[in-house]
Scaffold this motif. Structure first.
Motif, PDB file in Angstrom:
ATOM      1  N   SER A 156      -3.465   6.059   9.744  1.00  0.00           N
ATOM      2  CA  SER A 156      -4.463   5.473   8.849  1.00  0.00           C
ATOM      3  C   SER A 156      -4.250   6.001   7.438  1.00  0.00           C
ATOM      4  O   SER A 156      -3.816   7.146   7.262  1.00  0.00           O
ATOM      5  CB  SER A 156      -5.871   5.836   9.341  1.00  0.00           C
ATOM      6  OG  SER A 156      -6.846   5.165   8.576  1.00  0.00           O
ATOM      7  N   GLN A 157      -4.537   5.147   6.439  1.00  0.00           N
ATOM      8  CA  GLN A 157      -4.429   5.563   5.037  1.00  0.00           C
ATOM      9  C   GLN A 157      -5.700   5.205   4.294  1.00  0.00           C
ATOM     10  O   GLN A 157      -6.329   4.180   4.564  1.00  0.00           O
ATOM     11  CB  GLN A 157      -3.246   4.876   4.353  1.00  0.00           C
ATOM     12  CG  GLN A 157      -3.022   5.401   2.927  1.00  0.00           C
ATOM     13  CD  GLN A 157      -2.204   4.471   2.050  1.00  0.00           C
ATOM     14  OE1 GLN A 157      -1.046   4.216   2.341  1.00  0.00           O
ATOM     15  NE2 GLN A 157      -2.799   3.987   0.972  1.00  0.00           N
ATOM     16  N   SER A 158      -6.077   6.063   3.346  1.00  0.00           N
ATOM     17  CA  SER A 158      -7.227   5.748   2.497  1.00  0.00           C
ATOM     18  C   SER A 158      -6.830   4.701   1.465  1.00  0.00           C
ATOM     19  O   SER A 158      -5.723   4.720   0.939  1.00  0.00           O
ATOM     20  CB  SER A 158      -7.729   7.017   1.793  1.00  0.00           C
ATOM     21  OG  SER A 158      -6.718   7.576   0.966  1.00  0.00           O
ATOM     22  N   LEU A 159      -7.725   3.768   1.203  1.00  0.00           N
ATOM     23  CA  LEU A 159      -7.476   2.695   0.231  1.00  0.00           C
ATOM     24  C   LEU A 159      -8.606   2.596  -0.789  1.00  0.00           C
ATOM     25  O   LEU A 159      -8.381   2.509  -1.988  1.00  0.00           O
ATOM     26  CB  LEU A 159      -7.379   1.336   0.940  1.00  0.00           C
ATOM     27  CG  LEU A 159      -6.114   0.990   1.699  1.00  0.00           C
ATOM     28  CD1 LEU A 159      -6.296  -0.331   2.405  1.00  0.00           C
ATOM     29  CD2 LEU A 159      -4.921   0.927   0.760  1.00  0.00           C
ATOM     30  N   ARG A 161      -4.899   4.402  -4.527  1.00  0.00           N
ATOM     31  CA  ARG A 161      -6.287   4.567  -4.961  1.00  0.00           C
ATOM     32  C   ARG A 161      -6.382   4.720  -6.482  1.00  0.00           C
ATOM     33  O   ARG A 161      -7.387   4.339  -7.077  1.00  0.00           O
ATOM     34  CB  ARG A 161      -6.945   5.747  -4.244  1.00  0.00           C
ATOM     35  CG  ARG A 161      -7.103   5.491  -2.748  1.00  0.00           C
ATOM     36  CD  ARG A 161      -7.886   6.577  -2.041  1.00  0.00           C
ATOM     37  NE  ARG A 161      -9.287   6.582  -2.420  1.00  0.00           N
ATOM     38  CZ  ARG A 161      -9.900   7.599  -3.004  1.00  0.00           C
ATOM     39  NH1 ARG A 161      -9.231   8.721  -3.276  1.00  0.00           N
ATOM     40  NH2 ARG A 161     -11.179   7.538  -3.319  1.00  0.00           N
ATOM     41  N   LYS A 162      -5.338   5.221  -7.111  1.00  0.00           N
ATOM     42  CA  LYS A 162      -5.355   5.366  -8.569  1.00  0.00           C
ATOM     43  C   LYS A 162      -4.839   4.111  -9.282  1.00  0.00           C
ATOM     44  O   LYS A 162      -5.417   3.665 -10.279  1.00  0.00           O
ATOM     45  CB  LYS A 162      -4.504   6.586  -8.972  1.00  0.00           C
ATOM     46  CG  LYS A 162      -4.382   6.805 -10.477  1.00  0.00           C
ATOM     47  CD  LYS A 162      -5.721   7.116 -11.117  1.00  0.00           C
ATOM     48  CE  LYS A 162      -5.549   7.402 -12.617  1.00  0.00           C
ATOM     49  NZ  LYS A 162      -6.853   7.484 -13.296  1.00  0.00           N
ATOM     50  N   TYR A 163      -3.735   3.535  -8.782  1.00  0.00           N
ATOM     51  CA  TYR A 163      -3.070   2.450  -9.508  1.00  0.00           C
ATOM     52  C   TYR A 163      -3.108   1.096  -8.796  1.00  0.00           C
ATOM     53  O   TYR A 163      -2.523   0.138  -9.264  1.00  0.00           O
ATOM     54  CB  TYR A 163      -1.617   2.835  -9.810  1.00  0.00           C
ATOM     55  CG  TYR A 163      -1.488   3.970 -10.797  1.00  0.00           C
ATOM     56  CD1 TYR A 163      -2.257   3.996 -11.960  1.00  0.00           C
ATOM     57  CD2 TYR A 163      -0.593   5.020 -10.573  1.00  0.00           C
ATOM     58  CE1 TYR A 163      -2.137   5.043 -12.875  1.00  0.00           C
ATOM     59  CE2 TYR A 163      -0.465   6.060 -11.489  1.00  0.00           C
ATOM     60  CZ  TYR A 163      -1.245   6.073 -12.627  1.00  0.00           C
ATOM     61  OH  TYR A 163      -1.125   7.100 -13.535  1.00  0.00           O
ATOM     62  N   GLY A 164      -3.775   1.032  -7.658  1.00  0.00           N
ATOM     63  CA  GLY A 164      -3.903  -0.245  -6.961  1.00  0.00           C
ATOM     64  C   GLY A 164      -2.731  -0.555  -6.044  1.00  0.00           C
ATOM     65  O   GLY A 164      -1.862   0.281  -5.791  1.00  0.00           O
ATOM     66  N   LEU A 165      -2.722  -1.774  -5.524  1.00  0.00           N
ATOM     67  CA  LEU A 165      -1.651  -2.243  -4.649  1.00  0.00           C
ATOM     68  C   LEU A 165      -0.420  -2.568  -5.495  1.00  0.00           C
ATOM     69  O   LEU A 165      -0.520  -2.764  -6.707  1.00  0.00           O
ATOM     70  CB  LEU A 165      -2.100  -3.505  -3.914  1.00  0.00           C
ATOM     71  CG  LEU A 165      -3.405  -3.412  -3.123  1.00  0.00           C
ATOM     72  CD1 LEU A 165      -3.837  -4.787  -2.648  1.00  0.00           C
ATOM     73  CD2 LEU A 165      -3.248  -2.460  -1.940  1.00  0.00           C
ATOM     74  N   THR A 166       0.723  -2.688  -4.839  1.00  0.00           N
ATOM     75  CA  THR A 166       1.940  -3.078  -5.561  1.00  0.00           C
ATOM     76  C   THR A 166       1.736  -4.428  -6.248  1.00  0.00           C
ATOM     77  O   THR A 166       2.121  -4.629  -7.398  1.00  0.00           O
ATOM     78  CB  THR A 166       3.148  -3.148  -4.603  1.00  0.00           C
ATOM     79  OG1 THR A 166       3.146  -1.985  -3.759  1.00  0.00           O
ATOM     80  CG2 THR A 166       4.450  -3.192  -5.369  1.00  0.00           C
ATOM     81  N   CYS A 167       1.084  -5.359  -5.540  1.00  0.00           N
ATOM     82  CA  CYS A 167       0.891  -6.702  -6.110  1.00  0.00           C
ATOM     83  C   CYS A 167      -0.008  -6.692  -7.345  1.00  0.00           C
ATOM     84  O   CYS A 167       0.051  -7.610  -8.167  1.00  0.00           O
ATOM     85  CB  CYS A 167       0.371  -7.673  -5.056  1.00  0.00           C
ATOM     86  SG  CYS A 167      -1.335  -7.383  -4.533  1.00  0.00           S
ATOM     87  N   ILE A 193       0.845  -1.202   0.000  1.00  0.00           N
ATOM     88  CA  ILE A 193       0.000   0.000   0.000  1.00  0.00           C
ATOM     89  C   ILE A 193       0.875   1.245   0.000  1.00  0.00           C
ATOM     90  O   ILE A 193       1.992   1.228   0.504  1.00  0.00           O
ATOM     91  CB  ILE A 193      -0.954   0.022   1.213  1.00  0.00           C
ATOM     92  CG1 ILE A 193      -0.155   0.024   2.524  1.00  0.00           C
ATOM     93  CG2 ILE A 193      -1.913  -1.148   1.181  1.00  0.00           C
ATOM     94  CD1 ILE A 193      -0.987   0.285   3.762  1.00  0.00           C
ATOM     95  N   GLY A 194       0.346   2.334  -0.573  1.00  0.00           N
ATOM     96  CA  GLY A 194       1.115   3.571  -0.613  1.00  0.00           C
ATOM     97  C   GLY A 194       0.309   4.711  -1.209  1.00  0.00           C
ATOM     98  O   GLY A 194      -0.912   4.615  -1.359  1.00  0.00           O
ATOM     99  N   LEU A 195       1.008   5.783  -1.568  1.00  0.00           N
ATOM    100  CA  LEU A 195       0.343   7.030  -1.955  1.00  0.00           C
ATOM    101  C   LEU A 195      -0.123   7.078  -3.412  1.00  0.00           C
ATOM    102  O   LEU A 195      -0.584   8.120  -3.870  1.00  0.00           O
ATOM    103  CB  LEU A 195       1.274   8.217  -1.650  1.00  0.00           C
ATOM    104  CG  LEU A 195       1.270   8.762  -0.201  1.00  0.00           C
ATOM    105  CD1 LEU A 195      -0.119   9.263   0.192  1.00  0.00           C
ATOM    106  CD2 LEU A 195       1.747   7.782   0.832  1.00  0.00           C
TER     107      LEU A 195
END
Length: 459
Positions: A346-349, A149-155, A144-146
């Motif tokens: 907390s981070q938005s996902l 929300r636009k490009y999905g998870l790293t996986c 997860i990262g910044l």
């Protein structure tokens, strides 16, 4: 006799560190200094054959093994007493094909190096913030990262993984998992956690063109908690998916709340988008600016630097904003924090058109697709005398929040979670056990919370 000689025939290759070697102490250290383990040997692999030899060596001798890259396992799963640590951190090549938007990244690369190498070609991978986290562990657990929300998870950007797996009774071999071959292993490698099936040596990722981004930071005083947190929790998943944001509430002794975020867009648009936050409480500091993407990665990395060396972390997911009682629990625990180094982050996902939530919970091994936010509860300290107090605080805090949150992120592992298979993997646990049985039937790759070997399915 000949059988025995064959069995113990493999020699270790790579940079080999034994106890007594001047570099042994540095080589055995984990990122989380709460753990201090003493392996029999540490092998720093420089090529795939070194990894194969190390796995064979361990199997022939019945020696327990652990896999390591960035050393960031929160519960010290990449360390072992009396066994072998197979470390891939010296395997750090990065090859970028900008035309086809693909990068082949060896698994010894920490995120800061990945970002830099990709930035040289003006592309990016949606990944995390800590600069020294290994790209493999991050990816295999989700990532997860910044840009989530636009490009999905790293996986979600993982197209192929090269992995050393156990073979036969004492052997090891390399296989390649992608959509065409070993597709079940690729599925499991997208959120099924690191070190469960074998040792990933290289990952092929889809990468995205990138240039500048806009970043913000808003700080409030601690007394604004009840005004700010509910507003952020409603706003963060509803705003454009080009904006991913975080909020961190510090211990009362520190007395601050800070929200940060990154927009794929300009500073003027970002100022407009964060207006609901600025109307919450009384912000004491606001920063908004447009920067080259590589500068943004350094800005977000700052919060991961100069932390206390020992820590206890637990995580959870929010599927809706916390009710008033949930916010009150956060206030209570941070007012009674064991020291000033305790926080809730907390981070938005998910939310409005988020690339994370558009994927089905069973399409990859990462099941928490519908969560709007993720939480990290953390306590940090320096002296051993403080340890129990900090660990108990996290445990009690997690228990108090349980009615309002669900599950946990496998990259925030917590040994105190009893039903961890459900917490980490949810509906995907059964299928993960089958993948484990197929690729690691002898359970060579095991640790305290590794995926167990599933029962054979009768055809």
């Amino acid at each position: 006799m000949t059988q025995n000689r064959k069995k113990t025939g493999t020699r270790l290759t790579g940079r080999i560190v034994f106890p007594g070697n001047p570099s042994y102490n540095a080589a055995r250290m984990e990122f989380n200094r709460r753990f201090s383990k003493f392996p029999k040997v540490i092998v720093f692999c420089r090529r795939t054959q070194d990894v194969i030899n190390a796995v064979k060596w361990a199997r022939e001798r019945g020696v327990r093994l652990r896999v390591r890259s960035g050393r960031h396992s929160y519960e010290g799963f990449s360390a072992v007493n009396g066994g072998i640590i197979i470390d891939v951190s010296e395997m750090n090549k990065v090859k970028v094909d900008r035309k086809n938007r693909v990068a082949i990244i060896q698994t010894g690369n920490p995120l800061a190096r990945v970002y830099k190498k990709l930035w040289n070609k003006r592309v990016a991978l949606p990944a995390g913030t800590a600069p020294d986290v290994g790209v493999a562990g991050l990816t295999l657990g989700g990532g997860i990262g910044l840009l989530s929300r636009k490009y999905g998870l790293t996986c979600d950007s993982l197209k192929q993984v090269k992995m050393v797996v156990a073979s036969g009774r004492y052997g090891a071999k390399t296989i390649v998992a992608n959509k065409r071959k070993h597709s079940d292993l690729l599925w499991a490698s997208r959120g099924g956690g690191g070190g469960n099936f074998g040792i990933a040596t290289a990952c092929t990722f889809r990468v995205r063109p990138i240039s500048t981004v806009s970043i913000y930071s808003v700080t409030w005083k601690w007394g604004d908690l009840e005004k700010v947190l509910p507003v952020w929790q409603r706003w963060a998943p509803s705003v454009t998916n080009r904006l991913t944001s975080t909020i961190e509430v510090a211990a009362k002794k520190v007395g601050t709340i800070e929200s940060t975020g990154q927009l794929l867009g300009g500073a003027e648009e970002l100022r407009r988008l964060i207006r609901p936050l600025l109307r919450a409480g009384t912000p004491v500091k606001v920063r908004v600016k447009t920067v080259p993407f590589i500068e943004a990665t350094k800005f977000f990395a700052e919060s991961d630097l100069n932390l206390e060396p020992k820590f206890k972390i637990s995580g959870a997911y929010g599927f809706q904003p916390l009710p008033r009682e949930g916010v009150r629990i956060i206030r209570y625990f941070l007012s009674k924090a064991p020291n000033r180094h305790s926080t809730v982050w907390s981070q938005s996902l998910g939310g409005a058109g988020s690339a994370v939530s558009r994927v089905s919970p069973t399409a990859t091994a990462y099941p928490h697709r519908k969560a709007e936010t993720i939480y990290e509860l953390s306590a940090r300290w320096r002296n051993n005398g403080e340890q129990q107090r900090n660990i108990q605080w996290v445990k009690r805090f997690r228990r108090a929040l349980r009615p309002f949150v669900k599950g946990d992120y496998v990259n925030f592992p917590d040994l105190q979670i009893k039903n961890w298979p459900k917490a980490y993997y949810g509906v995907n646990f059964g299928r993960l056990k089958q993948v484990k049985r197929k690729y690691d039937p002898h359970n060579v790759f095991r640790f305290a919370q590794s995926i167990p070997v599933g029962k054979r399915v009768r055809k």
